[in-house]
Design a protein around this motif. Structure first.
Motif, PDB file in Angstrom:
ATOM      1  N   ALA A  70      53.550   7.735  38.051  1.00  0.00           N
ATOM      2  CA  ALA A  70      52.903   6.425  38.276  1.00  0.00           C
ATOM      3  C   ALA A  70      51.407   6.493  37.991  1.00  0.00           C
ATOM      4  CB  ALA A  70      53.135   5.987  39.731  1.00  0.00           C
ATOM      5  N   THR A  71      50.917   5.484  37.279  1.00  0.00           N
ATOM      6  CA  THR A  71      49.480   5.331  37.044  1.00  0.00           C
ATOM      7  C   THR A  71      49.153   3.859  37.206  1.00  0.00           C
ATOM      8  OG1 THR A  71      49.749   4.897  34.692  1.00  0.00           O
ATOM      9  CG2 THR A  71      49.412   7.219  35.339  1.00  0.00           C
ATOM     10  N   PRO A  75      52.557   1.436  36.344  1.00  0.00           N
ATOM     11  CA  PRO A  75      53.067   1.630  37.706  1.00  0.00           C
ATOM     12  C   PRO A  75      54.585   1.826  37.716  1.00  0.00           C
ATOM     13  CG  PRO A  75      52.248  -0.630  37.385  1.00  0.00           C
ATOM     14  CD  PRO A  75      52.085   0.074  36.076  1.00  0.00           C
ATOM     15  N   VAL A  76      55.039   2.460  38.788  1.00  0.00           N
ATOM     16  CA  VAL A  76      56.483   2.657  38.966  1.00  0.00           C
ATOM     17  C   VAL A  76      56.959   1.659  40.021  1.00  0.00           C
ATOM     18  CG1 VAL A  76      58.232   4.253  39.850  1.00  0.00           C
ATOM     19  CG2 VAL A  76      56.430   5.104  38.315  1.00  0.00           C
ATOM     20  N   ALA A  77      57.997   0.894  39.692  1.00  0.00           N
ATOM     21  CA  ALA A  77      58.522  -0.088  40.634  1.00  0.00           C
ATOM     22  C   ALA A  77      59.636   0.536  41.470  1.00  0.00           C
ATOM     23  CB  ALA A  77      59.051  -1.304  39.876  1.00  0.00           C
ATOM     24  N   LEU A  78      59.570   0.294  42.786  1.00  0.00           N
ATOM     25  CA  LEU A  78      60.608   0.795  43.699  1.00  0.00           C
ATOM     26  C   LEU A  78      61.138  -0.387  44.504  1.00  0.00           C
ATOM     27  CD1 LEU A  78      58.797   3.967  45.148  1.00  0.00           C
ATOM     28  CD2 LEU A  78      60.486   3.921  43.298  1.00  0.00           C
ATOM     29  N   GLN A  79      62.401  -0.272  44.916  1.00  0.00           N
ATOM     30  CA  GLN A  79      62.998  -1.326  45.734  1.00  0.00           C
ATOM     31  C   GLN A  79      62.661  -1.081  47.208  1.00  0.00           C
ATOM     32  OE1 GLN A  79      67.237  -1.570  45.606  1.00  0.00           O
ATOM     33  NE2 GLN A  79      67.224  -3.352  46.988  1.00  0.00           N
ATOM     34  N   VAL A 115      53.695   9.305  51.678  1.00  0.00           N
ATOM     35  CA  VAL A 115      53.376   7.894  51.883  1.00  0.00           C
ATOM     36  C   VAL A 115      52.300   7.498  50.872  1.00  0.00           C
ATOM     37  CG1 VAL A 115      52.377   6.195  53.475  1.00  0.00           C
ATOM     38  CG2 VAL A 115      54.018   7.902  54.326  1.00  0.00           C
ATOM     39  N   VAL A 116      52.566   6.373  50.168  1.00  0.00           N
ATOM     40  CA  VAL A 116      51.560   5.829  49.251  1.00  0.00           C
ATOM     41  C   VAL A 116      50.839   4.715  50.001  1.00  0.00           C
ATOM     42  CG1 VAL A 116      51.155   4.677  47.047  1.00  0.00           C
ATOM     43  CG2 VAL A 116      53.058   6.308  47.291  1.00  0.00           C
ATOM     44  N   ILE A 135      54.036   0.979  42.465  1.00  0.00           N
ATOM     45  CA  ILE A 135      53.222   2.115  42.903  1.00  0.00           C
ATOM     46  C   ILE A 135      52.320   2.500  41.732  1.00  0.00           C
ATOM     47  CG2 ILE A 135      53.269   4.495  43.767  1.00  0.00           C
ATOM     48  CD1 ILE A 135      54.712   2.583  45.683  1.00  0.00           C
ATOM     49  N   ALA A 136      50.998   2.518  41.982  1.00  0.00           N
ATOM     50  CA  ALA A 136      50.044   2.704  40.891  1.00  0.00           C
ATOM     51  C   ALA A 136      49.423   4.105  40.872  1.00  0.00           C
ATOM     52  CB  ALA A 136      48.941   1.658  40.996  1.00  0.00           C
ATOM     53  N   SER A 137      49.979   5.007  41.679  1.00  0.00           N
ATOM     54  CA  SER A 137      49.382   6.342  41.753  1.00  0.00           C
ATOM     55  C   SER A 137      50.435   7.346  42.202  1.00  0.00           C
ATOM     56  CB  SER A 137      48.217   6.301  42.747  1.00  0.00           C
ATOM     57  OG  SER A 137      47.761   7.593  43.005  1.00  0.00           O
ATOM     58  N   ALA A 138      50.411   8.518  41.593  1.00  0.00           N
ATOM     59  CA  ALA A 138      51.313   9.592  42.015  1.00  0.00           C
ATOM     60  C   ALA A 138      50.812  10.173  43.339  1.00  0.00           C
ATOM     61  CB  ALA A 138      51.372  10.686  40.954  1.00  0.00           C
ATOM     62  N   VAL A 139      51.734  10.717  44.119  1.00  0.00           N
ATOM     63  CA  VAL A 139      51.333  11.427  45.352  1.00  0.00           C
ATOM     64  C   VAL A 139      52.057  12.770  45.382  1.00  0.00           C
ATOM     65  CG1 VAL A 139      50.743   9.515  46.884  1.00  0.00           C
ATOM     66  CG2 VAL A 139      53.146  10.169  46.604  1.00  0.00           C
ATOM     67  N   ARG A 140      51.398  13.741  46.002  1.00  0.00           N
ATOM     68  CA  ARG A 140      52.092  15.024  46.166  1.00  0.00           C
ATOM     69  C   ARG A 140      52.986  14.928  47.396  1.00  0.00           C
ATOM     70  NH1 ARG A 140      49.830  17.049  50.411  1.00  0.00           N
ATOM     71  NH2 ARG A 140      47.799  16.156  50.896  1.00  0.00           N
ATOM     72  N   SER A 141      53.992  15.784  47.427  1.00  0.00           N
ATOM     73  CA  SER A 141      54.875  15.838  48.587  1.00  0.00           C
ATOM     74  C   SER A 141      54.033  16.167  49.824  1.00  0.00           C
ATOM     75  CB  SER A 141      55.937  16.915  48.354  1.00  0.00           C
ATOM     76  OG  SER A 141      56.771  16.984  49.470  1.00  0.00           O
TER      77      SER A 141
END
Ligand code: AMP
Ligand code: MG
Length: 419
Positions: A70-71, A75-79, A115-116, A135-141
């Protein structure tokens, strides 16, 4: 000077007094009443804090792998399958390509590992689609997740006996579910002002009379340093009056007596006779100014510190001896008043034969330089210069003249203490 009066250095006198003080027994008290006391038990955590993994942000609980690409541009869309508030238990797990809207403090739902925060999503924006979040940004676990036990681990010793309980310790004990705690009992300190010239603070002044300020100043010091003052009525300079006050203090369960006045040469014989009749008392001339004459001993197992009558002397001698005595009874580890080194801003005079404690106001400038300015006339009766002071500048004996600019140690009367 009667010859049985002992000459003593301040430190020697302090050690003699402290050697006679015992730490009082512990008692179970409601948590808030333990504030300012010392802990009398070891506290091990019965459970993890926090007790479960939870969100550190308002945002979306996701699987970090789902949003790895995701950037802002892509962005990545999630339900969005649920919303979880703090205090709710998760009803569903986060499946691939889904997210749960989550509030700070809510348990991390199964399946999610990060959590984003809202700021990195289209939450609330005009383009947000119902049931979907971009979601417009990647997150680490593990991002924005507070792990169970990250604050305190189950079984870990978090507080040790002798710790002074401040608001932070009270909060920690509350988070561990401790409504009561073992704390050292507060000493009951009987405060007796002696003097034929004294009247109480609500009485009109007759000729030659002054108000009993010592009783109140000393009782306030007792309270400030963690004791429970028993402020007894003024004792006239008679054997029966002083004896009656002592008996009253004993009857009320005093752990320590503080008298003021009656220890200078003029009154010496009276108080000496009374105290000798009731117990063992020594008269000391401590090499300090203010506050040379004082008494120390015990009456039926209760220690007694006889402070001088002059109001500043009574307070300064209290600071040197009664304060550490109360701290020892309270089970504190650190008994000494904290000292800092500061540059004296005024000329001072040293005495050849005794250490001086000069009333001073200590401040620090933006560059971190500590300075001590004398607060006015240093007479033993001048309470107003005590009022303006936050410390006592120590002028060692034999130091000769002490010109402005000299570095001195200052006992800080107002200073945070943690042990
Ligand atoms: P003493 O040691 O009893 O001779 O007192 C020394 C000086 O301190 C005298 O000027 C007393 O009037 C004064 N003084 C003694 N007790 C008190 C008190 N409780 N409050 C204010 N001043 C006092
Ligand atoms: Mg007197």
């Amino acid at each position: 000077m009667p010859e049985e009066i002992l000459l003593m250095e301040v430190e020697q006198a302090r050690q003699e007094i402290l050697a006679q003080m015992r730490t009082l027994e512990p008692e179970q008290v409601p948590l808030l009443e333990a504030l300012g006391r010392t802990l009398a038990e070891e506290i091990a955590a019965g459970a993890d804090i926090p007790p479960f993994d939870n969100s550190a942000m308002d945002g979306y609980a996701v699987r970090a792998a789902d949003v790895a690409d995701a950037t802002l541009e892509q962005p990545v869309a999630l339900q969005v399958i649920a919303t979880l508030a703090a205090g709710e238990a998760p009803g569903v797990a986060v499946q691939p390509q889904t997210a749960i809207r989550i509030m700070t403090g809510a348990p991390l739902p199964p399946g999610a590992d990060a959590v984003v925060p809202f700021e990195d999503t289209d939450e609330g924006s005009a383009g947000a689609e119902h049931g979907r979040v971009r979601i417009a940004s990647a997150v680490r676990s593990g991002a924005n997740v507070r792990q169970a036990g990250e604050d305190v681990r189950r079984g870990e010793v978090v507080l040790r006996p002798g710790t002074v309980l401040r608001p932070a310790e009270i909060g920690l004990l509350a988070s561990l579910g401790r409504p009561r705690v073992a704390a050292t009992r507060r000493p009951r300190v009987a405060v007796i002002a002696t003097g034929d010239e004294l009247v109480d603070i609500d009485a009109p002044l007759g000729p030659g009379q002054i108000r009993n300020s010592n009783g109140y100043a000393n009782a306030a010091q007792v309270l400030r340093y963690g004791g429970t003052p028993l402020l007894l009525p003024i004792a006239r300079d008679t054997m029966t009056a002083v004896t009656a006050r002592i008996e009253e203090g004993i009857a009320r369960g005093a752990d320590l007596f503080l008298t003021s006045g009656g220890v200078s040469v003029g009154d010496y014989d009276l108080v000496k006779r009374v105290l000798h009749d009731l117990g063992q008392i020594d008269f000391w001339r401590v090499r300090m100014q203010p506050g040379k004459p004082m008494a120390f001993g015990g009456i039926r197992g209760v220690p007694l510190i006889g402070l001088p009558g002059n109001p500043v002397s009574a307070m300064v001698v209290f600071e040197q001896f009664a304060r550490p005595a109360i701290f020892k009874m309270l089970g504190r580890r650190r008994l000494r008043t904290p000292e800092i080194e500061a540059t004296l801003l005024d000329d001072a005079k040293a005495y050849a034969d005794r250490v001086r404690f000069l009333r001073a106001i200590v401040t620090v400038d933006v560059a971190g330089h500590w300075t001590a300015r004398l607060t006015g006339p240093q007479g033993s009766g001048v309470l107003s210069s005590m009022v303006r002071a936050n410390g006592l500048a120590i002028i060692p004996k034999h130091a000769g003249k002490v010109p402005a600019g000299t570095k001195v140690w200052v006992q800080m009367l107002e200073w945070p203490e943690t042990e």
